[in-house]
Scaffold this motif. Structure first.
Motif, PDB file in Angstrom:
ATOM      1  N   PHE A  90       7.521  -1.449 -10.845  1.00 55.99           N
ATOM      2  CA  PHE A  90       6.220  -2.039 -10.544  1.00 55.99           C
ATOM      3  C   PHE A  90       5.173  -0.926 -10.441  1.00 55.99           C
ATOM      4  O   PHE A  90       5.507   0.246 -10.262  1.00 55.99           O
ATOM      5  N   GLU A  91       3.928  -1.313 -10.544  1.00 50.12           N
ATOM      6  CA  GLU A  91       2.820  -0.372 -10.423  1.00 50.12           C
ATOM      7  C   GLU A  91       2.391  -0.307  -8.951  1.00 50.12           C
ATOM      8  O   GLU A  91       1.944  -1.297  -8.379  1.00 50.12           O
ATOM      9  N   PRO A  92       2.509   0.855  -8.313  1.00 52.79           N
ATOM     10  CA  PRO A  92       2.144   0.958  -6.892  1.00 52.79           C
ATOM     11  C   PRO A  92       0.670   0.616  -6.664  1.00 52.79           C
ATOM     12  O   PRO A  92      -0.197   0.982  -7.465  1.00 52.79           O
ATOM     13  N   LYS A  93       0.392  -0.111  -5.575  1.00 50.27           N
ATOM     14  CA  LYS A  93      -0.993  -0.445  -5.273  1.00 50.27           C
ATOM     15  C   LYS A  93      -1.589   0.582  -4.312  1.00 50.27           C
ATOM     16  O   LYS A  93      -0.864   1.299  -3.612  1.00 50.27           O
ATOM     17  N   THR A  94      -2.893   0.652  -4.288  1.00 52.00           N
ATOM     18  CA  THR A  94      -3.585   1.609  -3.435  1.00 52.00           C
ATOM     19  C   THR A  94      -3.492   1.167  -1.976  1.00 52.00           C
ATOM     20  O   THR A  94      -3.841   0.031  -1.645  1.00 52.00           O
ATOM     21  N   PRO A  95      -2.992   2.047  -1.096  1.00 55.43           N
ATOM     22  CA  PRO A  95      -2.854   1.646   0.310  1.00 55.43           C
ATOM     23  C   PRO A  95      -4.207   1.599   1.025  1.00 55.43           C
ATOM     24  O   PRO A  95      -5.159   2.282   0.636  1.00 55.43           O
ATOM     25  N   LYS A  96      -4.283   0.811   2.073  1.00 53.16           N
ATOM     26  CA  LYS A  96      -5.504   0.673   2.858  1.00 53.16           C
ATOM     27  C   LYS A  96      -5.429   1.593   4.082  1.00 53.16           C
ATOM     28  O   LYS A  96      -4.453   1.575   4.826  1.00 53.16           O
ATOM     29  N   ILE A  97      -6.477   2.389   4.265  1.00 52.38           N
ATOM     30  CA  ILE A  97      -6.546   3.260   5.439  1.00 52.38           C
ATOM     31  C   ILE A  97      -7.157   2.474   6.598  1.00 52.38           C
ATOM     32  O   ILE A  97      -8.268   1.946   6.494  1.00 52.38           O
ATOM     33  N   ASP A 116       4.605  -1.871  -1.341  1.00 50.83           N
ATOM     34  CA  ASP A 116       4.647  -2.700  -2.545  1.00 50.83           C
ATOM     35  C   ASP A 116       5.725  -3.783  -2.551  1.00 50.83           C
ATOM     36  O   ASP A 116       5.705  -4.654  -3.413  1.00 50.83           O
ATOM     37  N   VAL A 117       6.666  -3.726  -1.630  1.00 46.29           N
ATOM     38  CA  VAL A 117       7.775  -4.688  -1.640  1.00 46.29           C
ATOM     39  C   VAL A 117       7.749  -5.588  -0.404  1.00 46.29           C
ATOM     40  O   VAL A 117       7.940  -6.804  -0.512  1.00 46.29           O
ATOM     41  N   HIS A 165      16.446  13.620   1.089  1.00 39.71           N
ATOM     42  CA  HIS A 165      15.422  12.596   0.890  1.00 39.71           C
ATOM     43  C   HIS A 165      15.886  11.579  -0.154  1.00 39.71           C
ATOM     44  O   HIS A 165      16.547  11.937  -1.133  1.00 39.71           O
ATOM     45  N   TYR A 166      15.475  10.334   0.064  1.00 38.01           N
ATOM     46  CA  TYR A 166      15.803   9.285  -0.892  1.00 38.01           C
ATOM     47  C   TYR A 166      14.808   9.293  -2.055  1.00 38.01           C
ATOM     48  O   TYR A 166      13.654   9.714  -1.917  1.00 38.01           O
ATOM     49  N   THR A 167      15.256   8.788  -3.177  1.00 42.42           N
ATOM     50  CA  THR A 167      14.353   8.470  -4.279  1.00 42.42           C
ATOM     51  C   THR A 167      13.571   7.208  -3.895  1.00 42.42           C
ATOM     52  O   THR A 167      13.917   6.537  -2.910  1.00 42.42           O
ATOM     53  N   PRO A 168      12.530   6.834  -4.650  1.00 41.76           N
ATOM     54  CA  PRO A 168      11.848   5.561  -4.356  1.00 41.76           C
ATOM     55  C   PRO A 168      12.808   4.379  -4.315  1.00 41.76           C
ATOM     56  O   PRO A 168      12.689   3.499  -3.450  1.00 41.76           O
ATOM     57  N   ILE A 169      13.787   4.382  -5.236  1.00 44.19           N
ATOM     58  CA  ILE A 169      14.781   3.294  -5.239  1.00 44.19           C
ATOM     59  C   ILE A 169      15.642   3.354  -3.980  1.00 44.19           C
ATOM     60  O   ILE A 169      15.941   2.329  -3.354  1.00 44.19           O
ATOM     61  N   GLY A 170      16.044   4.573  -3.601  1.00 40.26           N
ATOM     62  CA  GLY A 170      16.816   4.726  -2.369  1.00 40.26           C
ATOM     63  C   GLY A 170      16.017   4.323  -1.147  1.00 40.26           C
ATOM     64  O   GLY A 170      16.537   3.670  -0.231  1.00 40.26           O
ATOM     65  N   GLY A 171      14.712   4.691  -1.126  1.00 33.36           N
ATOM     66  CA  GLY A 171      13.851   4.316  -0.011  1.00 33.36           C
ATOM     67  C   GLY A 171      13.689   2.819   0.119  1.00 33.36           C
ATOM     68  O   GLY A 171      13.648   2.274   1.230  1.00 33.36           O
ATOM     69  N   ILE A 172      13.615   2.131  -1.023  1.00 37.41           N
ATOM     70  CA  ILE A 172      13.505   0.666  -1.006  1.00 37.41           C
ATOM     71  C   ILE A 172      14.794   0.040  -0.474  1.00 37.41           C
ATOM     72  O   ILE A 172      14.767  -0.884   0.347  1.00 37.41           O
ATOM     73  N   GLN A 173      15.933   0.571  -0.923  1.00 34.55           N
ATOM     74  CA  GLN A 173      17.213   0.009  -0.486  1.00 34.55           C
ATOM     75  C   GLN A 173      17.397   0.173   1.026  1.00 34.55           C
ATOM     76  O   GLN A 173      17.787  -0.777   1.719  1.00 34.55           O
ATOM     77  N   ILE A 174      17.109   1.369   1.546  1.00 36.78           N
ATOM     78  CA  ILE A 174      17.277   1.600   2.983  1.00 36.78           C
ATOM     79  C   ILE A 174      16.175   0.891   3.767  1.00 36.78           C
ATOM     80  O   ILE A 174      16.409   0.387   4.878  1.00 36.78           O
ATOM     81  N   GLY A 175      14.967   0.821   3.196  1.00 42.43           N
ATOM     82  CA  GLY A 175      13.881   0.086   3.857  1.00 42.43           C
ATOM     83  C   GLY A 175      14.246  -1.373   4.060  1.00 42.43           C
ATOM     84  O   GLY A 175      13.978  -1.955   5.122  1.00 42.43           O
ATOM     85  N   GLU A 176      14.830  -1.986   3.043  1.00 45.41           N
ATOM     86  CA  GLU A 176      15.272  -3.381   3.157  1.00 45.41           C
ATOM     87  C   GLU A 176      16.334  -3.529   4.241  1.00 45.41           C
ATOM     88  O   GLU A 176      16.355  -4.526   4.977  1.00 45.41           O
ATOM     89  N   TYR A 177      17.210  -2.529   4.340  1.00 43.41           N
ATOM     90  CA  TYR A 177      18.255  -2.568   5.367  1.00 43.41           C
ATOM     91  C   TYR A 177      17.643  -2.495   6.764  1.00 43.41           C
ATOM     92  O   TYR A 177      18.085  -3.199   7.687  1.00 43.41           O
TER      93      TYR A 177
END
Length: 651
Positions: free
Chosen positions: A382-389, A427-428, A631-643
């Motif tokens: 997916f295309e990352p969106k711009t975060p809001k400060i 983004d997820v 450090h996790y990759t973006p995919i690793g970060g998503i997997q652990i984030g979901e956990y």
């Protein structure tokens, strides 16, 4: 004709065997998370070499001075022609084989290390890039050349110093050298404050000068101690046993060397040199040929071990024996055909030109080599969106992430071990969260917030800004909101030691954990209507595994050489410290109703076997979960984030 000193060949044999087996077991321990401690003190073999080198070089200088035939030009020519031809061949070997087997960034570093090895500064280079006992050094094929660099530096200093002193003071020369040696010992004691000390000239060259001093005063010492007959025999065996004792009992569990570490080894080596005892059966042995070719063995063993690990060296006895035999054969060929023969000057000059041109080219292309064509980057779908400060407080940004427009009821904060979940929460994740993170920063209370220590360019001001944003965001949260704290706690132990002027020990680590939890607790007790979720310490893999995950060798002949499947799982290389951190955090959570502990390693666990537990490094589609050793990759970060979110939802 110069008399052959069998006792020196004996010492060299002991030294090189210690170094070889220490390096073999050390690399196996690092690569397979083993716990082999047979030769923990094997690195002391280098101390034996240093004292011997100082002794022999000084003897050579005085022999020439006494015969009035000393010449700096002749001295340097003989020394360098002995050291450099085998070294040049080794460097060529590393550059050629490294083109196929080393990762691009490692290959670039090897080219730089090659030049440092040639100009005699590799010890300084390695001291400033992780130190000798770092886990990251298992990829450095020229790491062992630090000793050769130190020897070259001694070659440059010693003959000039002795010739000047001899010209000015004649018979008193040795007393001035003794005084200089004492000065160097004191300097080493004062300067040996960190892991760099093992490699630096100012902390190690004293050992070579001890060898020089031993040569100058050996007759006086023999006379003083009346070393004759059975007394010489007794002292010789005591010194030999002392060498064995130090190798088997010395350990650097905290990766910290200082002169006292090597003291007994230096004394034992000096005694054997002074005794010049030739009658012992352990001296007159056929195994002394190993000592005669110790320089060639030293040059080749480490490099062969590192390449062998990349090609499948494992922990089996047969695998180790094969690698040791290959090392011995290559070293013997080097000894006979290079070290004992004079290579043509044209070959040496052409080789040096090739190495220098290779260095310039490899550095220019940033290590681009054969493996570069097979490096792959895992991309998000997916295309990352711009975060809001949400707000900025003294340069510390607090974002609002997630797909929901509602006011966040979750606040996640920490260092780079929070930053690795950014893609997931931005983004997820379907809800919304406050997000505040900064690399290498942990400040949740007064202890770490007020530390002055600077580590990885992070100092007190950055920690205080982080702390202010943390407090401000906590105060913005409504009752029953969730706080997620995720840090690489292990990383912050080192600056803590520096701040408190402590040495690494179990006691120091317990103090660190106590202060870390005390800081967290300072706000937990003030915000009892918030739910604090502490994400535990993650596992550490190796840089080698992380880099291996970035390659795809299915279309390369290297698939038959490098077993890439070995990269798909890992041990935890900070197991004991991780266990202590997570146990302390879990215990703290159990003692507080509004605190919960999340073990983020559980979704990665493949085989639960206490210290030898095995963790996956890829997802079900073989996508890498780690981008470096922790450090996790973006995919690793998503997997652990979901956990992590799954654990929150359970409550």
């Amino acid at each position: 004709m110069q008399k052959i000193r069998n006792d020196i060949d004996f010492l060299k044999t002991v030294a090189i065997l210690c170094v070889v087996f220490y390096h073999l077991f050390d690399l196996l321990n690092i690569s397979y998370n083993l716990n082999i401690h047979l030769f923990d003190g094997g690195f002391l073999g280098v101390d034996i070499f240093l004292v011997i080198s100082g002794y022999l070089i000084t003897g050579s200088i005085f022999k020439s001075l006494n015969s009035e035939s000393f010449s700096l030009k002749s001295f340097y020519s003989k020394r360098l022609l002995r050291l450099y031809p085998p070294l040049i061949v080794l460097i060529l070997f590393c550059l050629i084989f490294g083109y196929f087997l080393l990762f691009p960034d490692v290959y670039k570093e090897t080219a730089i290390e090659s030049v440092n090895a040639l100009i005699g500064t590799s010890n300084i280079r390695f001291a400033n890039s992780g130190g000798y006992f770092s886990l990251d050094n298992s990829d450095k094929v020229l790491l062992h050349t630090w000793y050769i660099a130190l020897t070259v530096q001694f070659y440059l200093i010693c003959p000039i110093l002795i010739s000047i002193l001899n010209r000015c003071f004649k018979a008193n020369t040795k007393f001035y050298v003794l005084g200089f040696t004492v000065f160097l010992i004191i300097a080493s004691v004062l300067l040996s404050k960190n892991e760099k000390a093992y490699l630096l000239t100012q902390t190690r060259i004293f050992e070579l000068f001890i060898g020089a001093t031993v040569f100058m005063f050996q007759d006086e010492i023999r006379s003083l101690l009346r070393l004759k007959g059975s007394l010489s025999l007794i002292i010789f065996y005591c010194a030999a046993l002392m060498l064995v004792y130090t190798v088997l009992t010395t350990s650097l569990s905290d990766s910290y060397w200082n002169p006292s570490t090597s003291a007994l080894t230096i004394i034992a080596t000096s005694l054997i040199l002074i005794l010049n005892y030739e009658k012992s059966f352990i001296i007159n042995t056929k195994f002394n040929f190993i000592g005669k070719m110790s320089y060639s063995i030293y040059l080749w063993h480490w490099t062969i071990f590192v390449f062998a690990l990349k090609m499948g060296l494992n922990t089996s006895a047969s695998s180790c024996i094969v690698v040791l035999l290959i090392t011995l054969i290559i070293s013997y060929i080097s000894f006979i055909s290079i070290e004992k023969r004079k290579l043509k000057n044209s070959f040496i000059i052409i080789s040096l030109i090739c190495i220098c041109l290779s260095y310039l080219y490899i550095k220019k292309v940033k290590g681009d080599n054969y493996l570069s064509s097979f490096m792959v980057e895992t991309k998000l779908t997916f295309e990352p969106k711009t975060p809001k400060i949400d707000f900025i407080l003294d340069d510390q940004k607090v974002f609002i992430l997630g797909k929901s427009d509602k006011k966040p009821d979750i606040f996640i904060t920490g260092d780079s071990h929070t930053m690795q979940y950014f893609d997931f929460f931005n983004d997820v994740y379907s809800g919304s969260v406050y997000y505040s993170a900064y690399e290498a920063t942990m400040a949740y209370g007064p202890v770490f917030n007020n530390m002055n220590a600077v580590y990885l360019n992070i100092g007190k001001s950055k920690r205080q800004n982080f702390y202010k944003a943390y407090i401000h965001t906590l105060n913005e949260l409504e009752d029953n909101a969730t706080v997620i704290i995720s840090n690489n706690y292990f990383l912050h132990y080192k600056p803590y030691l520096a701040e408190k002027a402590l040495k690494d020990s179990d006691e120091s680590f317990e103090l660190f954990l106590k202060d870390m939890i005390s800081d967290i607790d300072s706000q937990v007790q003030k915000h009892k209507k918030l739910n604090f979720n502490i994400v535990g310490q993650g596992i550490y893999t190796t840089f080698t595994i992380a880099k291996c995950l970035k390659t795809d060798l299915h279309d390369s002949f290297l698939r038959y050489v490098i077993k890439q499947d070995n990269c798909f799982e890992t041990y935890d290389f900070i197991f004991e410290r991780r266990q202590k951190i997570n146990k302390a955090l879990n215990q703290y959570a159990q003692n507080n109703k509004n605190v919960f502990f999340i073990d983020r390693n559980e979704p990665l666990l493949k085989i639960d076997n206490y210290k030898n537990s095995i963790y996956t490094t890829v997802d079900k589609n073989k996508n890498p979960l780690f981008r470096d050793n922790h450090h996790y990759t973006p995919i690793g970060g998503i997997q652990i984030g979901e956990y992590i979110i799954k654990n929150l939802n359970k409550r």
